[in-house]
Design an enzyme around this catalytic site. Sequence first.
Site, mmCIF file in Angstrom:
data_model
loop_
_atom_site.group_PDB
_atom_site.id
_atom_site.type_symbol
_atom_site.label_atom_id
_atom_site.label_comp_id
_atom_site.label_asym_id
_atom_site.label_seq_id
_atom_site.Cartn_x
_atom_site.Cartn_y
_atom_site.Cartn_z
ATOM 1 N N ASP A 92 0.795 -1.229 0.000
ATOM 2 C CA ASP A 92 0.000 0.000 0.000
ATOM 3 C C ASP A 92 0.830 1.283 0.000
ATOM 4 O OD1 ASP A 92 1.049 -0.394 2.507
ATOM 5 O OD2 ASP A 92 -0.836 -0.282 3.602
ATOM 6 N N HIS A 93 1.997 1.258 0.640
ATOM 7 C CA HIS A 93 2.735 2.512 0.842
ATOM 8 C C HIS A 93 3.513 2.974 -0.391
ATOM 9 C CE1 HIS A 93 1.722 2.022 5.006
ATOM 10 N NE2 HIS A 93 2.443 3.055 5.375
ATOM 11 N N ASP A 157 3.358 -1.040 11.652
ATOM 12 C CA ASP A 157 2.874 0.283 11.277
ATOM 13 C C ASP A 157 2.203 0.884 12.502
ATOM 14 O OD1 ASP A 157 2.137 1.866 8.495
ATOM 15 O OD2 ASP A 157 0.796 2.295 10.166
ATOM 16 N N ARG A 445 -1.740 12.312 10.167
ATOM 17 C CA ARG A 445 -0.459 12.971 10.465
ATOM 18 C C ARG A 445 -0.361 14.271 9.692
ATOM 19 N NH1 ARG A 445 2.881 7.797 11.652
ATOM 20 N NH2 ARG A 445 2.198 7.834 13.806
ATOM 21 N N SER A 641 5.837 7.332 13.442
ATOM 22 C CA SER A 641 5.693 6.035 12.790
ATOM 23 C C SER A 641 6.543 4.946 13.415
ATOM 24 C CB SER A 641 6.033 6.169 11.311
ATOM 25 O OG SER A 641 7.345 5.733 11.081
ATOM 26 N N ARG A 643 8.604 3.117 11.622
ATOM 27 C CA ARG A 643 9.718 2.783 10.728
ATOM 28 C C ARG A 643 11.026 2.640 11.499
ATOM 29 N NH1 ARG A 643 8.989 8.600 7.886
ATOM 30 N NH2 ARG A 643 6.890 7.764 7.946
HETATM 31 C C1 MIC Z 1 2.965 6.489 8.738
HETATM 32 O O1 MIC Z 1 1.758 6.683 8.761
HETATM 33 O O2 MIC Z 1 3.797 7.282 9.212
HETATM 34 C C2 MIC Z 1 3.480 5.215 8.110
HETATM 35 C C3 MIC Z 1 4.142 5.575 6.861
HETATM 36 O O3 MIC Z 1 2.388 4.371 7.821
HETATM 37 C C4 MIC Z 1 4.439 4.576 9.107
HETATM 38 C C5 MIC Z 1 5.130 3.379 8.617
HETATM 39 C C6 MIC Z 1 6.281 3.655 7.697
HETATM 40 O O4 MIC Z 1 6.995 4.617 7.849
HETATM 41 O O5 MIC Z 1 6.458 2.829 6.794
HETATM 42 C C7 MIC Z 1 3.781 4.226 10.439
HETATM 43 O O6 MIC Z 1 2.778 4.793 10.780
HETATM 44 O O7 MIC Z 1 4.312 3.392 11.173
HETATM 45 FE FE1 SF4 Z 2 -0.796 4.715 5.038
HETATM 46 FE FE2 SF4 Z 2 0.246 5.399 7.419
HETATM 47 FE FE3 SF4 Z 2 -1.181 7.140 5.954
HETATM 48 FE FE4 SF4 Z 2 -2.386 5.122 7.041
HETATM 49 S S1 SF4 Z 2 -1.356 6.767 8.123
HETATM 50 S S2 SF4 Z 2 -2.700 5.850 4.957
HETATM 51 S S3 SF4 Z 2 -0.872 3.510 6.897
HETATM 52 S S4 SF4 Z 2 0.792 6.250 5.426
#
Ligand code: MIC
Ligand code: SF4
Length: 748
Positions: A92-93, A157, A445, A641, A643
């Site tokens: 998805d990402h 995640d 976010r 996140s 990550r």
């Molecule tokens: C996010 O919403 O910040 C992400 C991207 O989904 C991250 C995961 C990532 O950095 O791959 C998260 O929420 O953990």
């Molecule tokens: Fe994707 Fe993270 Fe955004 Fe949700 S918050 S849509 S998992 S990047």
Amino acid sequence: MSIDLAKNLYAKMPDVFAKARKKFGRGLTLSEKVLVSHADDFDSQVWERGKAMLALRPDRVAMQDATAQMAMLQFMQANKAQAAVPSTIHCDHLIRAEMGSEKDLLRAVDENAEVYNFLASAAKKYGIGFWKPGAGIIHQVVLENYAFPGSLIIGTDSHTPNGGGLGGLAIGVGGADAGEVMAGLPWEVLHPKLIGIHLTGKLSGWASPKDVILYLCGLLTVKGGTNKIVEYFGPGADTISATGKGTICNMGAELGATTSVFPFDQKMVAYLNITDRGDLANLAIANKSLLVPDPEVAQSPEKYYDQIVEIDLSKLEPHVVGPHTPDLARPISKMAAEAKEKGYPVQLKAALIGSCTNSSYEDISRSAHIAQQGLKAGLKAKASFLVSPGSERIYNTMKRDGFLETFEQLGGTVLSNSCGPCIGQWKRADGVKGKADSIVSSFNRNFPGRNDGINETLSFLASPEVVTAYAITGDLGFDPVNQLLKGADGKEFKFLPPVGEELPAKGFAKGEEGFVAPAASGKGLTVEVPPTSERLQLLQPFPRWDGKDFEKLPLLIKTKGKTTTDHISPAGPWLKFRGHLDRISDNMFLGANNAFFPEPGKGTDVLTGETGLTMAQIARRYKAKGIGSIVVGDENYGEGSSREHAAMSPRFLNVLVVITKSFARIHETNLKKQGILALTFADPKDYEKIEQQDRISVTGLSSLAPGKPVQVTIHKADGKSLTIQANHSITEQQIAWFKAGSALNALN
Ligand code: MIC
Ligand code: SF4
């Protein structure tokens, strides 16, 4: 999903609950029920909130493509034949949003082929379900297929808690945690404290589930939930749809909470039924008392929760939060005045709805109702209007029920079922670096640079219905909920409050579900990692600790203010290197504010005096000289996140210690897992004492012990030195990780 998982779990719950009631001398909250029933060994486990480390056995693991790469690379180092618990990978990402759903998806499949092949082949070999690109966003797909009342799910995640909408504990973790659980080890987490949110009344008018969590973000702040579970209860809880509960739990991540959860109820039954899990719904109904708090909890909640917040849903106003942080909240009626006072650019350049947080049928139908009112008045979206559906089901149902057409008539573009603009995979046509513009989304976010890669952009968050109204007015200085606006004919009108359906009357329309089951046996199957790949690199174990104290380490960076994982390891264009540790490490700290340099992400090589270099350049120089370094951070360091690149890159580039005023949970664990010493200033004011030219020693490491502070000596450039104390939360087991060089090394 096999119903046996739930059957077995429910069958063992009564006994362990009885033991727990006896041991605790009281009834149990829902969170406790899920925790005790997933204990690796209830009897030997110490149950002390905020202190004990829990060893738990999750029911399943979910991973998304950007984090699954490291999770799988680490899991592969454990040399197991199969994942020990049911697990899935969701693509998805990595899908970039630019040209609309179909074209974006085709391009993604092409440009990410190496990564998708790697993940698909690894999934097939190790018994892991694989959800193809376009199938949907991890949390939406997990809610539709895997989450169930009473379950414990971990996901790589931070928004995994979305699953709390179906009454289980779903928790975000780093890839190393996932790898270990798949390798058959229990999963460890600090025993969370409990925040009880007592809900009364009922949402009405414009107020939506999103507003519950936006309000709470303002109240509790981005660190208010750290190492805590947010448990909702009270009569108001039963009035919120399961998907609305999912939204609230999802964004509990913005409080820093370990997770959030709602008790099992009829709304969950309805959602399970409509997502083809009637058998599970019936099973849960038959076991209802196991899936809600014990009755005495509601009678005197103060005895059960460490903190209680009261919310009367009937009085809740729609909220808007931002810019730059999700805890800058206010009711929408105050937004216009605040925008004026603070000089926020009021013209909204883009309005985005959907994402893992807010693309339920309820969200979409309510937003479409607002869009229809705009169309009826002859209006179109003034801001660029983008829609990110959460899954194939959502997309197809939107299409069947005419919502897609409504959004398109308004001038909107429907993107693929993926993260897209939420994770910076968005080519914003009108964005200009260095220029402050405002955008609004229903995502979760809003850190600087998060969506469009432009640090100056002011990103606000609101419910999808409010964002749709903003799309039409294109003006942050105007309150679309309470003020009159002009139709195309010049006549004034006011939006009627949004009306939608919780669930589609005709059921969900299905498209290509996009699920690939693993092979029955992985024997003889290979995992595809092209040796010359720019995007994938097999991991080399990090060096073991050499048994010596850390003497006179140069300071790599002292971060100032908010330092999220997006600041430490930005996403967007860097996402494509998530499987290549060396390449991605060039992004290290690119978004972070250095206390000793005016531009984010840059600093000085203190050994040569050369300045204006990126942190990766500086750290690579130190590493080439065989020198380790230290990072100093501010409050809630590593917020955001899951990550683990934000821990792996520093580790890879020889950062040995990170010392901060405080940490966010997932990042602190990620640092420890990778063998970095994670310390906090015993006196937060000592942060101020650190200067650029300091050399910092951390000593007494051979007697590192749980609960015992560590001595840190700051050697000043003028030859003077001072000693301060640092605390840590390192357990016996984590000391073993530190000594071995990483948790993974300790395993082998
Ligand atoms: C996010 O919403 O910040 C992400 C991207 O989904 C991250 C995961 C990532 O950095 O791959 C998260 O929420 O953990
Ligand atoms: Fe994707 Fe993270 Fe955004 Fe949700 S918050 S849509 S998992 S990047």
